[in-house]
Scaffold this motif. Sequence first.
Motif, short mmCIF file in Angstrom:
data_model
loop_
_atom_site.label_atom_id
_atom_site.label_comp_id
_atom_site.label_asym_id
_atom_site.label_seq_id
_atom_site.Cartn_x
_atom_site.Cartn_y
_atom_site.Cartn_z
N ASN A 100 0.90 -1.15 -0.02
CA ASN A 100 0.05 0.02 -0.11
C ASN A 100 0.97 1.44 0.08
OD1 ASN A 100 -1.51 2.20 1.64
ND2 ASN A 100 -3.16 0.84 0.95
N LYS A 101 0.67 2.12 -0.98
CA LYS A 101 1.40 3.43 -1.16
C LYS A 101 1.39 4.11 -0.08
CE LYS A 101 1.73 3.16 -6.16
NZ LYS A 101 1.42 3.85 -7.44
N ARG A 102 0.03 4.50 0.57
CA ARG A 102 -0.26 5.35 1.82
C ARG A 102 0.41 4.86 2.96
NH1 ARG A 102 -4.88 8.43 0.51
NH2 ARG A 102 -4.62 9.09 -1.74
N ASP A 104 -6.78 4.77 2.42
CA ASP A 104 -6.45 5.40 1.17
C ASP A 104 -7.54 6.43 0.85
OD1 ASP A 104 -4.57 3.56 0.32
OD2 ASP A 104 -6.02 1.92 -0.05
#
Length: 516
Positions: A28-30, A242
């Motif tokens: 997950n980028k966040r 997100d």
Amino acid sequence: MAVGAAASAAVHEGYVQLLDPNRTWLKNKRLILLHAWLVLFLATSANNGYDGSLMNSFQSLDLWKSYFGFPHGGKLGLLNAIQNIGSLAAYPFAPYLSDGLGRRRTVWIGATIMLIAVALQSASQNLSMFIAARFFIGFGLTFAANSAPMLVTELAYPKYRAQLTALYNSLWYLGNICASWSSYGTEFISNNWAWRIPSILQGVPSLFQFFFALFAPESPRWLVYKGREQQALHTLAYYHADGDETDPLVLFEYNEIKAAVALDREVAANIGWSALWSTPGNRKRMIIIIAIAFFSQWSGNGLVSYYLNQVFDTLGITDATIQLMITGILAIWNLFWAVGASFAVERVGRRLLFISSCIGMLLFFTLQTICSAQYAIHGSNGAAHAVIAFIFLFYAAYDLAFTPLIVAYTVEILPYSLRAKGFNVFNFVISLALIFNQYINPIALGNIGWKYYIVYCCWLAFELVFCYFFIVETKGLSLEETAALFDGEDAQRAVMATHEVRHDELDEKSSGDLKA
């Protein structure tokens, strides 16, 4: 007690069910971004560890000792203690900055002071200038160290909160490694840059915090407490879901924080220092916090942390290169055990780690004492080597709990309204314990040698008894749920009310979806 336990279990069950099993920090980028911000604040502990090890390394450098006139005895004690005296001077202000200006701004202020102090230390021309720099290093470090772990625990994704908070103090050894090995490398430089370079490197973590801390997200709990609820909700949603402000986990966290803050204001509208001991739950918290703060420095580890070179001298290991090399290897060993324990806190539990740590420390420190006596009385080289081995084993036991858990356990058992003040008391007690150790240890070692170890053997036995009867298990609970273990039925009702609010909101959301 049965009703309270059932309530906590019920809330925790719902809380765990809200975690998306597919939302992991690697995917997950966040969450990757969130953890990058948290690493920035975790670096505060590494900076603290660097400073704690720097003086130990300097005491093995002949160039440093000759430049400052071979400090020893009371003067050496002052050099080691002055950083903590600087910390004491900052303690009255740190919690007010953390609660008033916010966590990230307080870290930035601490980093700024640290950078100025490191520059002064690195450019020192005499002992007075060096001592003054050490004072301001302690002063600045207090502000950063008060806010950074609270921001980590209040901002972390619930699935990783316990591990990250435990990792905070474990990274003390990362700084320890950098200080030990940089000093080992510069020991071969034949001028004053041998100690000035390691001193300059101490400012690297503060430099990153100076440039980036103000761009980091703020604690959602601090935002709610300041009435900035929409910003708190947005922060939780952005990093934990997100950006979805209707996510069940985000709503649960948001309402839980609001309920806990409302309860804090209802119980004590004007929070003061007296609140730390005004209720049975808070008194129990403070007894535990003060005890583990003392234990973290009075377990015999202070002999190694600040006066390892004197321990080596009593064992006949006088070569500076060998002393620095053993110090560097010990730092790597400590980091391995501390980080391993940090990732085990949710699987093993706090209570078992504390008790296991006390048993191991008592066993290995007793064996270290016996071998030290054998070397002192009979001059046995085998006994001297055994002492080094038992120092390593002692630290492995120490690192099971008293490295990863003392900060993590302190911040998680304190309610939000008291967290900054209570954590400040924790740091204040550590500084008092350190100052005592730094003045008394060199004098006691010089006068009675290995017999001084017997005092710590008796004290470690007391620590084991205390931890067995007082440490409360908090495994698997959120920060607000943990309060219920200390504050009784009122806190339980607030947590359960949050649980009910979450279900009502989910039902409304589901009804709206069906109508659509």
